[in-house]
Design an enzyme around this catalytic site. Sequence first.
Site, PDB file in Angstrom:
ATOM      1  N   SER A 135      35.403  38.103  40.636  1.00  0.00           N
ATOM      2  CA  SER A 135      35.427  39.105  39.569  1.00  0.00           C
ATOM      3  C   SER A 135      35.213  40.492  40.148  1.00  0.00           C
ATOM      4  O   SER A 135      34.587  40.656  41.207  1.00  0.00           O
ATOM      5  CB  SER A 135      34.326  38.813  38.541  1.00  0.00           C
ATOM      6  OG  SER A 135      34.179  39.887  37.629  1.00  0.00           O
ATOM      7  N   TYR A 143      25.837  37.129  36.485  1.00  0.00           N
ATOM      8  CA  TYR A 143      27.240  36.791  36.784  1.00  0.00           C
ATOM      9  C   TYR A 143      27.680  37.482  38.064  1.00  0.00           C
ATOM     10  O   TYR A 143      28.369  36.888  38.902  1.00  0.00           O
ATOM     11  CB  TYR A 143      28.103  37.225  35.599  1.00  0.00           C
ATOM     12  CG  TYR A 143      29.563  36.894  35.701  1.00  0.00           C
ATOM     13  CD1 TYR A 143      30.003  35.569  35.664  1.00  0.00           C
ATOM     14  CD2 TYR A 143      30.528  37.899  35.787  1.00  0.00           C
ATOM     15  CE1 TYR A 143      31.357  35.264  35.714  1.00  0.00           C
ATOM     16  CE2 TYR A 143      31.873  37.604  35.843  1.00  0.00           C
ATOM     17  CZ  TYR A 143      32.285  36.276  35.807  1.00  0.00           C
ATOM     18  OH  TYR A 143      33.632  35.976  35.861  1.00  0.00           O
TER      19      TYR A 143
END
Length: 254
Positions: free
Chosen positions: A147, A160
């Site tokens: 990501s 995350y």
Amino acid sequence: MGDLNGKTALVTGSSRGIGRTIAQRLARDGALVAVHYNSDDTAAKETLESIRAAGGQAFALRAELGVPGDAADLFTAFDTELAAYGGEPGLDVLVNNAGTRFRARIDEATEEDFDRTIAVNVKAPFFLIQHGLRRMRDGGRIINVSSAVTRIAHPPQIAYSVAKGGLETLTRTLAKDLGERGITVNAIAPGYVETHVTEARTATPEGRAALAAYSVFNRLGSPADIADVAAFLASDDSRWITGQCIDVTGGSML
């Protein structure tokens, strides 16, 4: 088209979103694709139907990730379903796409949320690769979906970010370890992509414009933007690329 003929691919979290589009693209390029999903039978069926309608080959695997024994259970199902489908034993492409996230800054996060995030985003890929390598043929491909949060600080997704950072470190380390087998290991880092994950934030014109503004192209990414890069990394064209994280954000936050 056809570059992956005779290959078998496994894409985790591929019943919808980016994972579905990657599965569809790999099947279009000739691979027999194992479509993994967690619980949405309807979405998984839709993915299979779309692949088969386009002339591709695929079968489904239902398995929960982020729980003890998840990788062993998934690959037991993989072996069984592959044999039932009539495919040759073995694996050529593993795409670790499945993930989970929660929005919380460090003072709001709970241990349960953190542990779940690490379990799905780092631990599961780690052991899926371990089990997958026992089946993977030399010259195989491992593709981890990371990501943009590893490059662009985003405090509400700190857990995350930590998890995806770990996934990128795993990518680099494995690339060195597996080079002697001709296996490449790379990661893809998407930015904002128009999927179910961003639905709430793109529900208004203002919200959509805010996310689109991150990219130099002033638009959200599409799942196909990510899947096309995954297909390249799965192909022989990427044979001299390993240990890399490919930024696929449309130049977000340059």
